[in-house]
Motif scaffolding. Structure first.
Motif, mmCIF file in Angstrom:
data_model
loop_
_atom_site.group_PDB
_atom_site.id
_atom_site.type_symbol
_atom_site.label_atom_id
_atom_site.label_comp_id
_atom_site.label_asym_id
_atom_site.label_seq_id
_atom_site.Cartn_x
_atom_site.Cartn_y
_atom_site.Cartn_z
ATOM 1 N N GLU A 229 7.524 12.847 6.837
ATOM 2 C CA GLU A 229 7.192 11.438 7.046
ATOM 3 C C GLU A 229 5.895 11.298 7.823
ATOM 4 N N ALA A 230 5.630 12.242 8.727
ATOM 5 C CA ALA A 230 4.445 12.151 9.582
ATOM 6 C C ALA A 230 3.167 12.429 8.808
ATOM 7 N N ASN A 231 3.241 13.333 7.843
ATOM 8 C CA ASN A 231 2.055 13.690 7.043
ATOM 9 C C ASN A 231 2.432 13.688 5.557
ATOM 10 N N PRO A 232 2.492 12.501 4.975
ATOM 11 C CA PRO A 232 3.023 12.382 3.613
ATOM 12 C C PRO A 232 1.997 12.558 2.492
ATOM 13 N N GLU A 233 0.736 12.863 2.843
ATOM 14 C CA GLU A 233 -0.317 12.868 1.819
ATOM 15 C C GLU A 233 0.005 13.781 0.644
ATOM 16 N N GLU A 234 0.426 15.006 0.933
ATOM 17 C CA GLU A 234 0.702 15.960 -0.139
ATOM 18 C C GLU A 234 1.837 15.472 -1.035
ATOM 19 N N GLY A 235 2.883 14.923 -0.401
ATOM 20 C CA GLY A 235 4.004 14.413 -1.173
ATOM 21 C C GLY A 235 3.601 13.251 -2.065
ATOM 22 N N LYS A 236 2.736 12.389 -1.556
ATOM 23 C CA LYS A 236 2.283 11.247 -2.360
ATOM 24 C C LYS A 236 1.404 11.694 -3.517
ATOM 25 N N ILE A 237 0.580 12.684 -3.279
ATOM 26 C CA ILE A 237 -0.274 13.214 -4.342
ATOM 27 C C ILE A 237 0.587 13.830 -5.444
ATOM 28 N N ASP A 277 -2.054 1.441 -1.240
ATOM 29 C CA ASP A 277 -1.452 1.986 -0.016
ATOM 30 C C ASP A 277 -2.204 1.381 1.165
ATOM 31 N N ASP A 278 -1.496 1.168 2.267
ATOM 32 C CA ASP A 278 -2.141 0.563 3.443
ATOM 33 C C ASP A 278 -2.776 1.592 4.365
ATOM 34 N N ASP A 279 -2.452 2.873 4.166
ATOM 35 C CA ASP A 279 -2.948 3.927 5.047
ATOM 36 C C ASP A 279 -4.214 4.529 4.434
ATOM 37 N N VAL A 283 -5.017 6.975 0.967
ATOM 38 C CA VAL A 283 -5.857 6.556 -0.153
ATOM 39 C C VAL A 283 -7.036 7.511 -0.321
ATOM 40 N N GLU A 284 -7.607 7.937 0.802
ATOM 41 C CA GLU A 284 -8.732 8.869 0.764
ATOM 42 C C GLU A 284 -8.319 10.193 0.115
ATOM 43 N N LYS A 285 -7.156 10.714 0.526
ATOM 44 C CA LYS A 285 -6.670 11.977 -0.031
ATOM 45 C C LYS A 285 -6.320 11.847 -1.510
ATOM 46 N N VAL A 286 -5.744 10.710 -1.887
ATOM 47 C CA VAL A 286 -5.426 10.462 -3.292
ATOM 48 C C VAL A 286 -6.707 10.419 -4.125
ATOM 49 N N LYS A 287 -7.722 9.753 -3.594
ATOM 50 C CA LYS A 287 -8.997 9.655 -4.310
ATOM 51 C C LYS A 287 -9.625 11.047 -4.474
ATOM 52 N N GLU A 288 -9.561 11.868 -3.436
ATOM 53 C CA GLU A 288 -10.078 13.232 -3.530
ATOM 54 C C GLU A 288 -9.337 14.024 -4.597
ATOM 55 N N PHE A 289 -8.021 13.889 -4.603
ATOM 56 C CA PHE A 289 -7.205 14.581 -5.605
ATOM 57 C C PHE A 289 -7.566 14.149 -7.020
ATOM 58 N N LEU A 290 -7.719 12.849 -7.223
ATOM 59 C CA LEU A 290 -8.026 12.329 -8.554
ATOM 60 C C LEU A 290 -9.377 12.842 -9.055
ATOM 61 N N ASN A 291 -10.374 12.800 -8.178
ATOM 62 C CA ASN A 291 -11.713 13.254 -8.568
ATOM 63 C C ASN A 291 -11.737 14.755 -8.863
ATOM 64 N N LYS A 292 -10.966 15.498 -8.078
ATOM 65 C CA LYS A 292 -10.936 16.946 -8.258
ATOM 66 C C LYS A 292 -10.177 17.339 -9.516
ATOM 67 N N GLU A 293 -9.033 16.691 -9.747
ATOM 68 C CA GLU A 293 -8.161 17.091 -10.853
ATOM 69 C C GLU A 293 -8.543 16.460 -12.187
ATOM 70 N N SER A 307 -4.880 -3.767 7.146
ATOM 71 C CA SER A 307 -5.104 -5.041 7.846
ATOM 72 C C SER A 307 -4.735 -6.243 6.961
ATOM 73 N N GLN A 308 -3.713 -6.052 6.130
ATOM 74 C CA GLN A 308 -3.142 -7.133 5.341
ATOM 75 C C GLN A 308 -4.109 -7.697 4.287
ATOM 76 N N THR A 309 -5.106 -6.921 3.924
ATOM 77 C CA THR A 309 -6.013 -7.345 2.848
ATOM 78 C C THR A 309 -6.131 -6.230 1.821
ATOM 79 N N LYS A 310 -6.331 -6.588 0.575
ATOM 80 C CA LYS A 310 -6.415 -5.604 -0.498
ATOM 81 C C LYS A 310 -7.869 -5.465 -0.964
ATOM 82 N N THR A 311 -8.387 -4.231 -0.909
ATOM 83 C CA THR A 311 -9.751 -3.971 -1.361
ATOM 84 C C THR A 311 -9.757 -2.724 -2.245
ATOM 85 N N ARG A 312 -10.599 -2.738 -3.255
ATOM 86 C CA ARG A 312 -10.740 -1.564 -4.097
ATOM 87 C C ARG A 312 -11.399 -0.453 -3.275
ATOM 88 N N TYR A 313 -10.888 0.768 -3.413
ATOM 89 C CA TYR A 313 -11.365 1.876 -2.549
ATOM 90 C C TYR A 313 -12.039 2.939 -3.413
#
Length: 313
Positions: A229-237, A277-279, A283-293, A307-313
């Protein structure tokens, strides 16, 4: 749209895509497919002409502070050995400091995690999750969730929580059945009926169709079992990788059937997936994974809902 115009669009599509790069093909494909569906009349099994407007997307959602602001707290420990609850929104900001160095949080010095600090995010909190979901304030990606479900689109919940996946599905089912915050059971059923009619599937009773629809969606609480739960990036990827593969498999299986939104002619299929994702680290790790894979032509559009707003990343 009459038949001549429909055929013209398909022929034009083939001409425009011939010899071009995958990125150009995808843009042309998206344009033609949107135009065809937004203007098109489809003859159903009953012989009626009906307009079907799928949203042309699959969806992947984080839960906390993206879809809903849940009251569930992570339990930390202070320098005085007292338990201190922290919201999921605050945790996204402080999680990389916890256990690394002491820091001030709401007038208290936090030194680390309490014992079983995510106790309410796993099976111990299963029942509470369903109850809380019925009354929690909605988050910045909620409108997309409403659009997704009311339109009968395939989605995945990818959350750091560790609940049994069936609990997440149960919560979504109850949200639909109670028409919470814009979710509309009747609109969903109407969408499912149109898609079933168009693809030649039997129309069933409303409840059965909703349950079968949710069975087709995916629920990934990535810390269920052995995840962190503390470091979920790998699981989300890993969950997103699986969902991308699943979307491609579904789309290829049904070919040009509108149920899965993404075909214009024969077997040409390019699933379009939105992930929110709000974190920012997630999102950064997911983007790295997508570009790499997948390279720059990957099928996923990422959104940050910090911060309760949605922006394309």
């Amino acid at each position: 749209m009459n038949i001549k115009k429909h055929v013209y669009n398909l022929i034009n599509y083939k001409k425009l895509t011939e010899g071009n790069t995958p990125m150009v093909v995808k843009h042309v494909y998206d344009y033609v497919n949107k135009k065809r569906i937004n203007e098109g009349l489809y003859t159903t099994q009953s012989g009626k002409n009906e307009v079907i407007r799928p949203d042309l997307k699959y969806y992947a959602f984080d839960w906390d502070d993206n879809l809903m602001f849940m009251p569930t707290k992570i339990i930390l420990i202070s320098e005085n050995d007292e338990e201190v609850p922290m919201s999921t929104e605050d945790f996204a900001e402080y999680r990389h400091q916890i256990g690394v160095e002491p820091f001030e949080y709401k007038g208290t010095t936090i030194v680390g995690y309490a014992s079983d600090s995510f106790r309410f995010f796993g099976e111990q909190g299963d029942k509470r999750f369903v109850v809380d979901a019925m009354t929690a304030p909605v988050g910045p990606a909620w409108n997309d969730f409403v659009e997704c479900i009311n339109g009968g689109s395939i989605f995945s919940i990818i959350t750091a929580r560790g609940h049994n996946p069936m609990i997440l599905k149960q919560a979504v089912y109850k949200l639909i059945k109670n028409n919470v915050s814009g979710l509309d059971q009747e609109k969903l059923v109407e969408s499912l009926k149109k898609y079933r009619d168009f693809t030649g599937e039997d129309i069933k009773d409303d409840n059965t169709m909703i349950k079968e629809y949710l069975d087709m969606c995916r629920f990934h609480p990535v810390s269920f079992g052995t995840g962190s739960e503390a470091n979920p990036e790998e699981g989300k990827i890993n969950a997103l990788r699986e969902f991308i593969s699943y979307c491609k498999e579904l789309a290829n299986k049904v070919g040009g059937k509108v149920l899965f939104k993404n075909d214009v002619s024969n077997n040409f299929v390019v699933p379009s997936i939105g992930f929110s994702d709000d974190d920012e680290r997630n999102v950064e790790k997911v983007k790295e994974f997508l570009n790499k894979e997948f390279g720059l032509e990957h099928p996923v559009t990422t959104y940050l809902t910090k911060s309760q707003t949605k922006t394309r990343y």
